[in-house]
Design an enzyme around this catalytic site. Structure first.
Site, PDB file in Angstrom:
ATOM      1  N   ASP A  31      71.733 -23.728 -78.541  1.00 19.45           N
ATOM      2  CA  ASP A  31      72.247 -25.085 -78.751  1.00 19.45           C
ATOM      3  C   ASP A  31      72.755 -25.639 -77.421  1.00 19.45           C
ATOM      4  O   ASP A  31      73.637 -25.024 -76.798  1.00 19.45           O
ATOM      5  CB  ASP A  31      73.387 -25.026 -79.780  1.00 19.45           C
ATOM      6  CG  ASP A  31      73.967 -26.405 -80.100  1.00 19.45           C
ATOM      7  OD1 ASP A  31      73.611 -27.388 -79.403  1.00 19.45           O
ATOM      8  OD2 ASP A  31      74.782 -26.491 -81.036  1.00 19.45           O
ATOM      9  N   GLU A  81      81.004 -15.640 -50.391  1.00 18.85           N
ATOM     10  CA  GLU A  81      80.743 -14.349 -51.016  1.00 18.85           C
ATOM     11  C   GLU A  81      79.244 -14.152 -51.210  1.00 18.85           C
ATOM     12  O   GLU A  81      78.820 -13.211 -51.880  1.00 18.85           O
ATOM     13  CB  GLU A  81      81.505 -14.206 -52.337  1.00 18.85           C
ATOM     14  CG  GLU A  81      81.088 -15.151 -53.428  1.00 18.85           C
ATOM     15  CD  GLU A  81      81.836 -14.880 -54.729  1.00 18.85           C
ATOM     16  OE1 GLU A  81      82.636 -15.740 -55.100  1.00 18.85           O
ATOM     17  OE2 GLU A  81      81.625 -13.830 -55.355  1.00 18.85           O
ATOM     18  N   CYS A 113      85.601 -15.555 -54.844  1.00 15.83           N
ATOM     19  CA  CYS A 113      85.768 -17.016 -54.769  1.00 15.83           C
ATOM     20  C   CYS A 113      87.099 -17.425 -54.138  1.00 15.83           C
ATOM     21  O   CYS A 113      87.366 -18.607 -53.952  1.00 15.83           O
ATOM     22  CB  CYS A 113      85.657 -17.624 -56.161  1.00 15.83           C
ATOM     23  SG  CYS A 113      84.193 -17.098 -57.043  1.00 15.83           S
ATOM     24  N   THR A 154      75.698 -20.469 -65.375  1.00 17.53           N
ATOM     25  CA  THR A 154      76.820 -20.818 -64.481  1.00 17.53           C
ATOM     26  C   THR A 154      76.445 -20.645 -63.006  1.00 17.53           C
ATOM     27  O   THR A 154      77.311 -20.493 -62.155  1.00 17.53           O
ATOM     28  CB  THR A 154      78.087 -19.990 -64.804  1.00 17.53           C
ATOM     29  OG1 THR A 154      77.882 -18.632 -64.397  1.00 17.53           O
ATOM     30  CG2 THR A 154      78.434 -20.025 -66.272  1.00 17.53           C
ATOM     31  N   HIS A 235      89.922 -23.177 -59.518  1.00 14.40           N
ATOM     32  CA  HIS A 235      88.590 -22.605 -59.326  1.00 14.40           C
ATOM     33  C   HIS A 235      87.861 -22.784 -60.662  1.00 14.40           C
ATOM     34  O   HIS A 235      88.377 -22.386 -61.708  1.00 14.40           O
ATOM     35  CB  HIS A 235      88.702 -21.123 -58.954  1.00 14.40           C
ATOM     36  CG  HIS A 235      87.383 -20.419 -59.048  1.00 14.40           C
ATOM     37  ND1 HIS A 235      86.267 -20.876 -58.372  1.00 14.40           N
ATOM     38  CD2 HIS A 235      86.977 -19.342 -59.763  1.00 14.40           C
ATOM     39  CE1 HIS A 235      85.246 -20.086 -58.663  1.00 14.40           C
ATOM     40  NE2 HIS A 235      85.644 -19.149 -59.501  1.00 14.40           N
ATOM     41  N   LYS A 244      90.817 -23.443 -70.254  1.00 14.62           N
ATOM     42  CA  LYS A 244      91.348 -22.158 -70.745  1.00 14.62           C
ATOM     43  C   LYS A 244      92.609 -21.781 -69.966  1.00 14.62           C
ATOM     44  O   LYS A 244      93.575 -21.293 -70.542  1.00 14.62           O
ATOM     45  CB  LYS A 244      90.304 -21.042 -70.562  1.00 14.62           C
ATOM     46  CG  LYS A 244      89.119 -21.089 -71.517  1.00 14.62           C
ATOM     47  CD  LYS A 244      88.195 -19.905 -71.201  1.00 14.62           C
ATOM     48  CE  LYS A 244      86.926 -19.905 -72.030  1.00 14.62           C
ATOM     49  NZ  LYS A 244      87.156 -19.596 -73.456  1.00 14.62           N
ATOM     50  N   ASN A 274      78.647 -23.274 -60.487  1.00 21.03           N
ATOM     51  CA  ASN A 274      79.649 -22.507 -59.742  1.00 21.03           C
ATOM     52  C   ASN A 274      79.297 -22.532 -58.255  1.00 21.03           C
ATOM     53  O   ASN A 274      78.180 -22.181 -57.877  1.00 21.03           O
ATOM     54  CB  ASN A 274      79.704 -21.067 -60.268  1.00 21.03           C
ATOM     55  CG  ASN A 274      80.957 -20.329 -59.805  1.00 21.03           C
ATOM     56  OD1 ASN A 274      81.707 -20.828 -58.965  1.00 21.03           O
ATOM     57  ND2 ASN A 274      81.185 -19.149 -60.365  1.00 21.03           N
TER      58      ASN A 274
HETATM   59  N1  CAA Z   1      78.778 -25.845 -79.357  1.00 22.74           N
HETATM   60  C1  CAA Z   1      79.941 -25.839 -78.665  1.00 22.74           C
HETATM   61  N2  CAA Z   1      80.470 -24.714 -78.092  1.00 22.74           N
HETATM   62  C2  CAA Z   1      79.778 -23.554 -78.222  1.00 22.74           C
HETATM   63  C3  CAA Z   1      78.562 -23.495 -78.931  1.00 22.74           C
HETATM   64  C4  CAA Z   1      78.055 -24.709 -79.522  1.00 22.74           C
HETATM   65  N3  CAA Z   1      76.913 -24.735 -80.202  1.00 22.74           N
HETATM   66  N4  CAA Z   1      78.133 -22.228 -78.881  1.00 22.74           N
HETATM   67  C5  CAA Z   1      79.040 -21.501 -78.184  1.00 22.74           C
HETATM   68  N5  CAA Z   1      80.036 -22.322 -77.778  1.00 22.74           N
HETATM   69  C6  CAA Z   1      81.215 -21.962 -76.973  1.00 22.74           C
HETATM   70  C7  CAA Z   1      81.877 -20.672 -77.361  1.00 22.74           C
HETATM   71  O1  CAA Z   1      82.748 -20.851 -78.477  1.00 22.74           O
HETATM   72  C8  CAA Z   1      82.609 -20.328 -76.085  1.00 22.74           C
HETATM   73  O2  CAA Z   1      83.757 -21.119 -75.969  1.00 22.74           O
HETATM   74  P1  CAA Z   1      85.224 -20.417 -75.952  1.00 22.74           P
HETATM   75  O3  CAA Z   1      85.198 -19.406 -74.857  1.00 22.74           O
HETATM   76  O4  CAA Z   1      86.135 -21.553 -75.668  1.00 22.74           O
HETATM   77  O5  CAA Z   1      85.378 -19.816 -77.285  1.00 22.74           O
HETATM   78  C9  CAA Z   1      81.666 -20.834 -75.001  1.00 22.74           C
HETATM   79  O6  CAA Z   1      80.763 -21.722 -75.648  1.00 22.74           O
HETATM   80  C10 CAA Z   1      80.868 -19.733 -74.331  1.00 22.74           C
HETATM   81  O7  CAA Z   1      80.273 -18.982 -75.353  1.00 22.74           O
HETATM   82  P2  CAA Z   1      80.217 -17.390 -75.267  1.00 22.74           P
HETATM   83  O8  CAA Z   1      81.577 -16.853 -74.982  1.00 22.74           O
HETATM   84  O9  CAA Z   1      79.490 -16.874 -76.455  1.00 22.74           O
HETATM   85  O10 CAA Z   1      79.298 -17.277 -73.968  1.00 22.74           O
HETATM   86  P3  CAA Z   1      78.632 -16.044 -73.308  1.00 22.74           P
HETATM   87  O11 CAA Z   1      79.083 -14.771 -73.919  1.00 22.74           O
HETATM   88  O12 CAA Z   1      77.175 -16.301 -73.287  1.00 22.74           O
HETATM   89  O13 CAA Z   1      79.144 -16.069 -71.793  1.00 22.74           O
HETATM   90  C11 CAA Z   1      80.578 -16.157 -69.905  1.00 22.74           C
HETATM   91  C12 CAA Z   1      80.233 -16.780 -71.269  1.00 22.74           C
HETATM   92  C13 CAA Z   1      81.172 -14.751 -70.127  1.00 22.74           C
HETATM   93  C14 CAA Z   1      81.582 -17.034 -69.194  1.00 22.74           C
HETATM   94  C15 CAA Z   1      79.280 -16.029 -69.064  1.00 22.74           C
HETATM   95  O14 CAA Z   1      78.773 -17.309 -68.777  1.00 22.74           O
HETATM   96  C16 CAA Z   1      79.474 -15.294 -67.746  1.00 22.74           C
HETATM   97  O15 CAA Z   1      79.406 -14.088 -67.683  1.00 22.74           O
HETATM   98  N6  CAA Z   1      79.691 -16.053 -66.642  1.00 22.74           N
HETATM   99  C17 CAA Z   1      79.895 -15.473 -65.307  1.00 22.74           C
HETATM  100  C18 CAA Z   1      81.303 -14.931 -65.118  1.00 22.74           C
HETATM  101  C19 CAA Z   1      82.336 -16.021 -65.012  1.00 22.74           C
HETATM  102  O16 CAA Z   1      82.058 -17.148 -64.634  1.00 22.74           O
HETATM  103  N7  CAA Z   1      83.586 -15.681 -65.322  1.00 22.74           N
HETATM  104  C20 CAA Z   1      84.683 -16.626 -65.152  1.00 22.74           C
HETATM  105  C21 CAA Z   1      85.962 -15.962 -64.700  1.00 22.74           C
HETATM  106  S1  CAA Z   1      85.632 -14.976 -63.231  1.00 22.74           S
HETATM  107  C22 CAA Z   1      85.644 -16.119 -61.946  1.00 22.74           C
HETATM  108  O17 CAA Z   1      86.131 -17.197 -62.088  1.00 22.74           O
HETATM  109  C23 CAA Z   1      85.002 -15.732 -60.638  1.00 22.74           C
HETATM  110  C24 CAA Z   1      83.644 -16.339 -60.580  1.00 22.74           C
HETATM  111  O18 CAA Z   1      83.494 -17.452 -60.062  1.00 22.74           O
HETATM  112  C25 CAA Z   1      82.496 -15.612 -61.133  1.00 22.74           C
END
Ligand code: CAA
Length: 384
Positions: A31, A81, A113, A154, A235, A244, A274
């Site tokens: 979605d 990085e 970062c 991302t 960030h 969040k 990102n």
């Molecule tokens: N409509 C609206 N929202 C929806 C949806 C829909 N149809 N389907 C899912 N969502 C929402 C979920 O509810 C969730 O929101 P919440 O967290 O608020 O509940 C959001 O979309 C993401 O869904 P998931 O948690 O299921 O997503 P995911 O498991 O596929 O992965 C992630 C999310 C872990 C961030 C992944 O993108 C990832 O690994 N990213 C890289 C790591 C990262 O960026 N981490 C951030 C902190 S670390 C950091 O900041 C350093 C850095 O730069 C990397």
């Protein structure tokens, strides 16, 4: 006598290509609202084969230095990085491309970062000792996750170049930070891997824990409360992360914090993806461009780098900042990007060149600097 020190001017650059996340969602049978609402992302930038952290940084710094006298610059601090060499600092290439004077210190900084903030603070400290000198701080990164991984939506690419000086035109950086370092494997990239390893849930928890701890450390050191901060900048690995963090901070402090505190800082990162070290400073750029009533107001900066280091610091927007901002430059960077189809995107991602091999790139980017290739294991850049 006490001098104000901070961000005098800044400029940004991003890459040649862009991928619309709706395209990714459609082909992955997801979605599209998961990306646009769930992550708060619309598109991400992706470099052409003849672009990298150096070409983006050189473009941002080149535009910046057209407005300034480069002979005052005594240091180039390059934060990244997604480094292109294990030994030579990316800023040395930049130094040559920009024709900076030889009597300059150049070094590269790394801590995921976070290191752009370390560079900024080091620059401020250096100028406190030599107020007539200036420091060029570069943040530049390509966020490249494995295909079909959780991090894939991302990805992103971009650079922010900042000139740090006494009597700054934009932001005075105030003394006194909150700091937090803790050893955690939430996100890391070993030397033998071109993409990072990520523990997604752990990375969210580590980010929230470290930034909250940095806030607490600041409170222990400065007479400051939430009510003294006009806007928060974060960030933004994806822009939802700022929401969040604000919610976590509200819960931690037992305060109600409106999303209005962060809304204006997200527009550029929604479109860029990102940009790692540059992300917080794209948030600052968006904040300055999206609100014309910030003079004299205090901004709070949440910097985070996985691994993990966090810092909370503050800055005060200077009176005539609106005379020194260039929103049209950012709009041009974003609008000039060329849209990729899904298949083009996959091919480009897989073609990522290893830095130690010999290769020649075809001319793709229209940016002022490009990577022409690698010969004898040496990266070759050219101005165009
Ligand atoms: N409509 C609206 N929202 C929806 C949806 C829909 N149809 N389907 C899912 N969502 C929402 C979920 O509810 C969730 O929101 P919440 O967290 O608020 O509940 C959001 O979309 C993401 O869904 P998931 O948690 O299921 O997503 P995911 O498991 O596929 O992965 C992630 C999310 C872990 C961030 C992944 O993108 C990832 O690994 N990213 C890289 C790591 C990262 O960026 N981490 C951030 C902190 S670390 C950091 O900041 C350093 C850095 O730069 C990397």
């Amino acid at each position: 006598s006490f001098v104000k020190i901070g961000i005098h001017d800044l400029e940004v650059a991003t890459s040649h290509y862009v991928l619309d996340l709706d395209t990714l969602a459609e082909r992955h049978d997801i979605d599209p609202k998961k990306f646009s609402i769930g992550l708060g992302q619309d598109t991400f930038s992706m470099p052409a084969p003849d672009e990298d952290i150096v070409t983006m940084a050189a473009e941002a710094a080149h535009t910046l230095l057209e407005r300034h006298d480069a002979s005052k610059i005594r240091q180039v601090l390059f934060a990244t990085e997604s480094s292109i060499d294990q030994s030579k600092a990316a800023g040395v290439y930049l130094h040559e491309l920009l024709g900076l004077p030889a009597n300059v210190r150049s070094v590269e900084l790394k801590q995921a970062c976070y290191s752009g903030t370390a560079a900024l603070q080091m620059a401020v400290n250096a100028i406190a000792r030599n107020p007539e000198e200036q420091v060029l701080v570069i943040t530049s990164d390509v966020a490249r996750y494995a295909l079909d991984s959780g991090g894939e939506p991302t990805q992103g690419a971009g650079s922010v170049a900042m000139l740090i000086s006494a009597d700054p035109n934009l932001i005075e950086i105030e003394p006194g930070s909150g700091l937090h370092t803790t050893d955690v494997n939430d996100f890391w990239r070993p030397n033998d891997s071109t993409t990072p390893f990520v523990d997604g849930q752990l990375s969210l928890d580590a980010y929230l824990g470290a930034t909250t701890a940095a806030w607490d450390d600041l409170l222990a050191r400065r007479e400051l409360g939430l009510e003294d901060i006009h806007r928060f900048l974060h960030h933004q690995p994806f822009t939802k992360m700022a929401r969040k963090q604000l919610a976590a901070l509200a819960e931690h402090t037992g305060t109600e914090l409106s999303d209005d505190l962060i809304e204006e800082s997200m527009s550029y990162n929604r479109a860029l993806g990102n940009t790692y070290t540059a992300s917080l400073y794209f948030a600052l750029t968006a904040q300055l461009h999206n609100n014309s009533d910030l003079a004299g107001k205090r901004l709070g900066f949440f910097s985070y780098g996985s691994g993990a280091v966090a810092e909370f610091f503050t800055g005060v927007v200077q009176d005539n900042y609106q005379d020194h901002i260039y929103p049209q430059h950012v709009a041009k960077q974003l609008d000039n990007r060329v849209a990729l189809t899904y298949d083009e995107y996959r091919e480009l991602h897989s073609d990522f060149a290893a830095t130690s091999e010999t290769f020649t790139t075809t001319k793709t980017t229209n940016a002022p600097f490009r990577l022409s290739g690698v010969t004898e294991h040496q990266r070759r850049y050219e101005a165009q």
